[in-house]
Design a protein around this motif. Structure first.
Motif, mmCIF file in Angstrom:
data_model
loop_
_atom_site.group_PDB
_atom_site.id
_atom_site.type_symbol
_atom_site.label_atom_id
_atom_site.label_comp_id
_atom_site.label_asym_id
_atom_site.label_seq_id
_atom_site.Cartn_x
_atom_site.Cartn_y
_atom_site.Cartn_z
ATOM 1 N N GLN A 170 0.830 -1.199 0.000
ATOM 2 C CA GLN A 170 0.000 0.000 0.000
ATOM 3 C C GLN A 170 0.868 1.255 0.000
ATOM 4 O O GLN A 170 1.991 1.254 0.491
ATOM 5 N N GLY A 190 -2.596 3.464 8.751
ATOM 6 C CA GLY A 190 -3.982 3.099 8.528
ATOM 7 C C GLY A 190 -4.820 3.376 9.757
ATOM 8 O O GLY A 190 -4.331 3.393 10.865
ATOM 9 N N MET A 193 -5.212 0.000 10.732
ATOM 10 C CA MET A 193 -4.291 -0.886 10.023
ATOM 11 C C MET A 193 -4.895 -2.264 10.230
ATOM 12 O O MET A 193 -4.836 -2.833 11.335
ATOM 13 N N ALA A 197 -2.522 -6.696 7.338
ATOM 14 C CA ALA A 197 -1.889 -5.643 6.528
ATOM 15 C C ALA A 197 -0.376 -5.740 6.643
ATOM 16 O O ALA A 197 0.166 -6.093 7.685
#
Length: 198
Positions: A170, A190, A193, A197
């Motif tokens: 990402q 995030g 998150m 991830a």
């Protein structure tokens, strides 16, 4: 009557819930009760802002209701003014939580793993060659809310930027800051998150 949404948030902070018809977090109303009215209900539709507009998803959303009698209103035909029960509460508060993907207990227990490596083992003073620091952050537990990575740089280093080496990873939003004469790079991992991830 005064109704406040997300009232525990500090003044100036983003209110996460608003009234649908006015897009405001605060409402003042005047409610007239007749002699036969023992109870009166009002419905207000509210909405939760888009998750991109606020970060705090963990603290409860508090709704507060405060009421009093309007002492300036004239009441024809009454010799005595109405009063509130001295022992009744004129302030009421309720709370609601944002639904999180944190299991049945609604407690988020992330398992964050962090690793870092450099592309060089030695640096020469005055060397103009960039040093590449590769950092991998992974979450093997439940969602990690407001997760961020902070990298403090030595005063001798100059920050060039973030480079993504693999397309399957990402894109991180990173910001270079100077705090108390030291450089720090803060990357948003995030919110949340999510589990798995990387």
């Amino acid at each position: 009557m005064e109704l406040q949404l997300d009232w525990l948030k500090q003044r100036g902070a983003v209110k996460r819930v608003l009234f649908l018809d006015s897009h405001q977090h605060h409402r003042t109303l005047q409610l007239v009760l007749g002699q036969r009215d023992r109870r009166r209900c009002l419905n207000h539709t509210v909405y939760l802002r888009d998750e991109g507009e606020f970060r705090d998803k963990l603290s409860p959303i508090s709704v507060a209701l405060n009421y009093s009698l309007d002492q300036t209103a004239s009441l024809p035909g009454l010799e005595l003014q109405p009063i509130l029960d001295h022992y009744s509460l004129t302030f009421h508060q309720e709370q609601a939580n944002i639904l999180l993907d944190c299991g049945d207990d609604n407690m988020c227990i992330p398992d964050l793993k962090l690793s870092a490596k450099m592309d060089q083992t030695e640096l020469a003073i005055g060397d103009e060659n960039p040093l590449l620091l590769t950092i991998n952050a992974a979450n093997h537990g439940e969602g990690a809310y407001e997760a961020e990575l902070q990298v403090r740089l030595p005063p001798e280093a100059d920050y060039n930027g973030v480079e993504r080496r693999r397309e399957d990873l990402q894109i991180l939003n990173c910001e270079h800051r100077v705090e108390n004469d030291s450089q720090v790079v803060v990357c948003d991992l995030g919110n949340p998150m999510v589990a798995g991830a990387n």
